[in-house]
Design a protein around this motif. Structure first.
Motif, PDB file in Angstrom:
ATOM      1  N   PHE A 146     -55.167   5.489  26.555  1.00 34.34           N
ATOM      2  CA  PHE A 146     -54.066   5.894  26.469  1.00 34.34           C
ATOM      3  C   PHE A 146     -52.860   6.457  27.474  1.00 34.34           C
ATOM      4  CE2 PHE A 146     -51.611   9.590  24.970  1.00 34.34           C
ATOM      5  CZ  PHE A 146     -50.404   9.076  24.283  1.00 34.34           C
ATOM      6  N   CYS A 147     -53.816   7.059  28.487  1.00 27.81           N
ATOM      7  CA  CYS A 147     -53.321   7.993  29.183  1.00 27.81           C
ATOM      8  C   CYS A 147     -53.661   7.161  30.554  1.00 27.81           C
ATOM      9  CB  CYS A 147     -53.452   8.943  29.894  1.00 27.81           C
ATOM     10  SG  CYS A 147     -52.338  10.138  28.427  1.00 27.81           S
ATOM     11  N   TRP A 164     -49.289  16.695  29.459  1.00 25.76           N
ATOM     12  CA  TRP A 164     -49.251  15.183  29.958  1.00 25.76           C
ATOM     13  C   TRP A 164     -49.827  15.634  31.610  1.00 25.76           C
ATOM     14  CZ3 TRP A 164     -50.387  12.398  26.377  1.00 25.76           C
ATOM     15  CH2 TRP A 164     -49.278  12.982  24.997  1.00 25.76           C
ATOM     16  N   TYR A 165     -50.683  16.933  32.041  1.00 25.33           N
ATOM     17  CA  TYR A 165     -50.726  17.080  33.319  1.00 25.33           C
ATOM     18  C   TYR A 165     -52.882  18.078  33.368  1.00 25.33           C
ATOM     19  CZ  TYR A 165     -46.074  17.781  35.304  1.00 25.33           C
ATOM     20  OH  TYR A 165     -45.518  17.194  35.762  1.00 25.33           O
ATOM     21  N   GLY A 166     -53.426  17.503  31.878  1.00 21.21           N
ATOM     22  CA  GLY A 166     -54.878  17.523  32.276  1.00 21.21           C
ATOM     23  C   GLY A 166     -54.890  16.996  30.539  1.00 21.21           C
ATOM     24  N   HIS A 167     -56.114  17.229  30.442  1.00 20.40           N
ATOM     25  CA  HIS A 167     -56.263  17.334  29.045  1.00 20.40           C
ATOM     26  C   HIS A 167     -56.333  18.550  28.231  1.00 20.40           C
ATOM     27  CE1 HIS A 167     -59.774  14.683  30.303  1.00 20.40           C
ATOM     28  NE2 HIS A 167     -58.306  13.878  30.650  1.00 20.40           N
ATOM     29  N   ILE A 168     -56.288  19.737  28.878  1.00 15.97           N
ATOM     30  CA  ILE A 168     -56.153  20.976  27.323  1.00 15.97           C
ATOM     31  C   ILE A 168     -54.329  22.102  27.762  1.00 15.97           C
ATOM     32  CG2 ILE A 168     -58.444  21.106  27.212  1.00 15.97           C
ATOM     33  CD1 ILE A 168     -58.244  23.289  29.506  1.00 15.97           C
ATOM     34  N   GLY A 169     -54.133  21.494  28.734  1.00 19.30           N
ATOM     35  CA  GLY A 169     -52.678  22.505  28.775  1.00 19.30           C
ATOM     36  C   GLY A 169     -52.076  22.292  27.297  1.00 19.30           C
ATOM     37  N   ASN A 170     -51.954  21.683  26.937  1.00 18.38           N
ATOM     38  CA  ASN A 170     -50.615  21.248  26.014  1.00 18.38           C
ATOM     39  C   ASN A 170     -51.815  20.340  24.736  1.00 18.38           C
ATOM     40  OD1 ASN A 170     -48.660  19.656  24.002  1.00 18.38           O
ATOM     41  ND2 ASN A 170     -47.272  21.948  25.834  1.00 18.38           N
ATOM     42  N   ASN A 171     -51.036  21.492  22.986  1.00 17.67           N
ATOM     43  CA  ASN A 171     -51.539  20.642  22.610  1.00 17.67           C
ATOM     44  C   ASN A 171     -50.909  19.059  22.114  1.00 17.67           C
ATOM     45  OD1 ASN A 171     -52.611  20.893  19.315  1.00 17.67           O
ATOM     46  ND2 ASN A 171     -50.299  19.436  18.923  1.00 17.67           N
ATOM     47  N   LEU A 172     -49.798  18.539  23.165  1.00 17.03           N
ATOM     48  CA  LEU A 172     -49.371  16.975  23.271  1.00 17.03           C
ATOM     49  C   LEU A 172     -51.339  16.514  23.770  1.00 17.03           C
ATOM     50  CD1 LEU A 172     -46.350  16.875  23.946  1.00 17.03           C
ATOM     51  CD2 LEU A 172     -47.375  16.399  21.524  1.00 17.03           C
ATOM     52  N   ASP A 173     -51.914  17.193  24.477  1.00 12.72           N
ATOM     53  CA  ASP A 173     -53.136  16.549  25.315  1.00 12.72           C
ATOM     54  C   ASP A 173     -53.677  16.348  24.370  1.00 12.72           C
ATOM     55  OD1 ASP A 173     -51.395  16.861  27.878  1.00 12.72           O
ATOM     56  OD2 ASP A 173     -52.318  18.965  27.699  1.00 12.72           O
ATOM     57  N   CYS A 174     -54.329  17.373  24.114  1.00  9.07           N
ATOM     58  CA  CYS A 174     -55.215  17.349  22.555  1.00  9.07           C
ATOM     59  C   CYS A 174     -55.262  16.239  21.496  1.00  9.07           C
ATOM     60  CB  CYS A 174     -55.323  18.536  21.694  1.00  9.07           C
ATOM     61  SG  CYS A 174     -55.669  20.148  22.552  1.00  9.07           S
ATOM     62  N   MET A 175     -53.640  16.272  21.647  1.00 13.45           N
ATOM     63  CA  MET A 175     -53.467  14.344  20.551  1.00 13.45           C
ATOM     64  C   MET A 175     -53.521  13.178  21.264  1.00 13.45           C
ATOM     65  SD  MET A 175     -49.920  15.649  18.464  1.00 13.45           S
ATOM     66  CE  MET A 175     -50.462  14.770  17.361  1.00 13.45           C
ATOM     67  N   GLY A 176     -53.945  13.477  22.318  1.00 14.26           N
ATOM     68  CA  GLY A 176     -53.553  11.915  23.532  1.00 14.26           C
ATOM     69  C   GLY A 176     -54.618  11.515  23.618  1.00 14.26           C
ATOM     70  N   CYS A 177     -55.804  12.722  23.251  1.00 19.18           N
ATOM     71  CA  CYS A 177     -57.515  12.323  23.586  1.00 19.18           C
ATOM     72  C   CYS A 177     -58.075  11.998  22.071  1.00 19.18           C
ATOM     73  CB  CYS A 177     -58.413  13.612  23.601  1.00 19.18           C
ATOM     74  SG  CYS A 177     -58.198  13.119  25.120  1.00 19.18           S
ATOM     75  N   ALA A 237     -44.711  10.944  35.534  1.00 20.26           N
ATOM     76  CA  ALA A 237     -45.223   9.923  34.308  1.00 20.26           C
ATOM     77  C   ALA A 237     -45.349  11.163  33.045  1.00 20.26           C
ATOM     78  CB  ALA A 237     -46.724   9.029  35.382  1.00 20.26           C
ATOM     79  N   VAL A 238     -44.407  11.080  32.304  1.00 20.23           N
ATOM     80  CA  VAL A 238     -44.704  12.133  31.541  1.00 20.23           C
ATOM     81  C   VAL A 238     -43.737  11.543  29.957  1.00 20.23           C
ATOM     82  CG1 VAL A 238     -44.011  13.889  30.230  1.00 20.23           C
ATOM     83  CG2 VAL A 238     -45.443  13.782  32.695  1.00 20.23           C
ATOM     84  N   PRO A 239     -44.415  10.842  29.118  1.00 19.22           N
ATOM     85  CA  PRO A 239     -45.697  10.162  28.876  1.00 19.22           C
ATOM     86  C   PRO A 239     -46.601   9.774  29.889  1.00 19.22           C
ATOM     87  CG  PRO A 239     -44.821   9.412  26.981  1.00 19.22           C
ATOM     88  CD  PRO A 239     -43.451   9.463  28.101  1.00 19.22           C
ATOM     89  N   PRO A 240     -48.011   9.346  29.810  1.00 21.43           N
ATOM     90  CA  PRO A 240     -48.475   8.316  30.539  1.00 21.43           C
ATOM     91  C   PRO A 240     -48.712   6.986  29.457  1.00 21.43           C
ATOM     92  CG  PRO A 240     -49.773   9.869  29.540  1.00 21.43           C
ATOM     93  CD  PRO A 240     -49.119  10.583  29.597  1.00 21.43           C
ATOM     94  N   PRO A 241     -49.284   5.684  29.994  1.00 18.67           N
ATOM     95  CA  PRO A 241     -49.387   5.947  31.691  1.00 18.67           C
ATOM     96  C   PRO A 241     -48.883   5.640  32.263  1.00 18.67           C
ATOM     97  CG  PRO A 241     -49.735   4.061  30.087  1.00 18.67           C
ATOM     98  CD  PRO A 241     -49.042   4.853  29.405  1.00 18.67           C
ATOM     99  N   PRO A 242     -49.266   5.577  33.896  1.00 18.62           N
ATOM    100  CA  PRO A 242     -50.926   6.721  34.012  1.00 18.62           C
ATOM    101  C   PRO A 242     -50.474   7.964  34.053  1.00 18.62           C
ATOM    102  CG  PRO A 242     -49.258   5.374  35.798  1.00 18.62           C
ATOM    103  CD  PRO A 242     -48.789   4.759  35.165  1.00 18.62           C
ATOM    104  N   ALA A 243     -51.552   8.423  33.981  1.00 19.35           N
ATOM    105  CA  ALA A 243     -51.879   9.450  34.423  1.00 19.35           C
ATOM    106  C   ALA A 243     -51.343  10.286  35.671  1.00 19.35           C
ATOM    107  CB  ALA A 243     -53.139   9.914  33.856  1.00 19.35           C
TER     108      ALA A 243
END
Length: 538
Positions: free
Chosen positions: A201-202, A297-310, A26-32
């Motif tokens: 968002f996720c 998209w495998y957590g909260h801090i793995g990639n800059n895109l995760d940071c942007m998602g939150c 599921a990249v990008p989410p949703p669902p997470a």
């Protein structure tokens, strides 16, 4: 690198999993993606079949349960105090667990002399009748979420983690500053729940199902989990509804409806604060977690895109502090049941056992066992990799049920369960000269009632009469017992062996020797007899 995973999760009714074979996450989410913590699904109003989907012989990958220890976990409760909120069906038998606290009995016939037999007890819902059995425990009812969920949540509801600010009690980690443009909202930021900057968002089945109750589910293509939105997963786990102990104020301190604005996230941060949110990450490559250098998209801090998602901004990723001591997770163990007095090597599989922070600090997990009384035992690993830990469980640990967690500083995994069973053994079972059978050994426990079927002692499948019962010695009487037959001791923990010896042969008493009556003529001559005869003839 992405993993191809196929899972079979046979859930019925409201809790249902599906067989999904996919090469696309599921990249990008949703669902997470549903690999960290417990799934974003609904464990409520479940049937026996639903329970067995996880608590069966082959639980889904990553589900921390194993059916082999369930009877042992229940039996180890015997003699311990029954806690508040227990679902024990027969509390009238006392304040401590005993066999009949859980097991009902039915007479096998109308004759008062007949045996009793246990009522059906392999049905989880016989005792666990509430909407969500997982949240009836004393820990759950006071808001101790980490005891089951691990450090993917924070225990901001517990008094020891709260302080008073401006007359209001808040968790100690709650930010003192007002929310800014990059502070996430639970939903509806800028009027759009599907955009970056929202938890939804996720964490939603789909953009169309992101908010509102009873909006249905969507299947995560990577795991097969039926994913529900945050409203459903928080309202349907047994805390709400007509329950007199409903915990509405945990999430709705000002009452309902819940206001959605920039300050809304501060209420969510009771349980989902910065200490947990900034350390949630799945190791999708299996070679260790490197914050900022993972696939997105495998957590909260793995990639800059995760940071942007939150945060709807990349500034957070660039200026992150020393975060990244990620929450470890145990998915399986090589042993779930160990016999007391034995030393056993156990391998734990999962992820996040080694992690590095943005600042370059490395954290390596240890393993901690905790018994029911709260006594802890820290086991130093024999070996550790990002996805595996090997430890030795020492022989000195007493029989008990243990919570097993991987721990890195203040980050702990959700627990697995290890059962150490009492050593129950028969050293000998000998037939005595008088026909009695003496069974010697250890761990026999207390004598069960004689009139309950499948308890006590059986010889060759037939119930024997118990003459005496001690922890290490039992004496029974069994007609026609023979060497080589199986003798079973059926108490809290069953054990069996083969009979030896034999009864002495019966003593056959010889009849008394009867002497023939004395002959009156013995010792007389024929001449005397003839003389007497002639006299009698006169």
């Amino acid at each position: 690198m992405k993993k191809n995973i196929t899972k079979v999760l046979a859930f019925a009714a409201v809790l249902a999993f599906s067989l999904v074979a996919t090469t696309q996450a599921a990249v990008p989410p949703p669902p997470a993606n549903q690999f960290v913590g417990f799934p974003d699904t609904v464990f409520a109003n479940v049937s026996e079949a639903d329970c067995r989907a996880c608590h069966g012989a082959t639980p889904p990958e990553g589900v921390p349960v194993d059916t082999t220890y369930l009877p042992d976990r229940h039996h180890l409760l015997i003699g311990t105090a029954i806690p508040p909120n227990s679902v024990v069906p027969h509390p009238e038998f006392g304040t401590s667990y005993m066999c009949f606290s859980c097991h009902g009995l039915t007479m096998t016939g109308t004759d008062p002399g007949n045996e009793f037999e246990f009522d059906e007890f392999r049905n989880c819902s016989t005792c666990h009748t509430d909407a969500s059995p997982h949240h009836l425990t004393s820990a759950a009812q006071i808001g101790d979420c980490r005891i089951c969920h691990g450090a993917v949540v924070d225990n901001g509801l517990l008094p020891e983690n709260r302080e008073v600010r401006n007359g209001v009690e808040v968790p100690v980690w709650l930010p003192t500053y007002n929310p800014s443009l990059i502070t996430p909202w639970p939903s509806r930021k800028n009027g759009d729940s599907a955009s970056a900057g929202n938890c939804t968002f996720c964490h939603a089945p789909s953009p169309q199902q992101a908010t509102g109750l009873n909006r249905g589910f969507a299947i995560d293509p990577m795991s097969g989990v039926m994913v529900y939105n945050n409203a459903d997963t928080h309202h349907l786990p047994g805390f709400m509804g007509d329950n007199a102990d409903a915990k509405c104020s945990w999430c709705h301190p000002g009452g309902s409806p819940f206001p959605i604005n920039a300050m809304s996230i501060r209420t969510c941060q009771n349980c989902h604060g910065i200490p947990s949110l900034h350390n949630i990450q799945y190791d999708n490559t299996g070679d260790g977690i490197m914050p900022g250098q993972m696939d997105p998209w495998y957590g909260h801090i793995g990639n800059n895109l995760d940071c942007m998602g939150c945060h709807a901004s990349s500034a957070f990723g660039a200026s992150a502090a020393d975060i990244g001591n990620t929450v470890p997770q145990i998915n399986s163990m090589t042993s779930y049941v160990i016999i007391e007095g034995t030393e056993v090597d156990v391998e734990l599989s999962g992820f996040g056992f080694i992690s590095r922070t943005f600042a370059g600090n490395e954290y390596v997990a240890t393993v901690v066992l905790t018994d029911k009384s709260g006594t802890t035992y820290e086991l130093a690993p024999k070996s550790v990799s990002p996805t595996s830990i090997e430890v030795t469980v020492p022989a000195y640990l007493p029989a008990a049920t243990y919570r097993v967690v991987a721990q890195k500083a203040d980050k702990v995994s959700r627990p697995e369960i290890l059962v150490i069973k009492p050593l129950v053994a028969i050293d000998s079972a000998d037939i005595q000269n008088n026909g009695d059978i003496v069974i010697a050994g250890q761990g026999f426990g207390i004598e069960p009632p004689q009139n309950v079927r499948n308890l006590g002692v059986e010889v060759a499948g037939a119930k024997a009469q118990v003459l005496s019962w001690n922890e290490d010695r039992i004496v029974v009487s069994a007609a026609n017992a023979q060497a080589g037959q199986t003798v079973e001791v059926l108490s809290t923990f069953a054990v069996s062996t083969q009979l030896t010896g034999e009864a002495a042969p019966p003593v056959v008493e010889e009849p008394p020797v009867v002497e023939p009556p004395a002959d009156k003529n013995r010792g007389r001559s024929k001449a005397d007899e003839k003389s007497n005869s002639s006299r009698r003839g006169r």
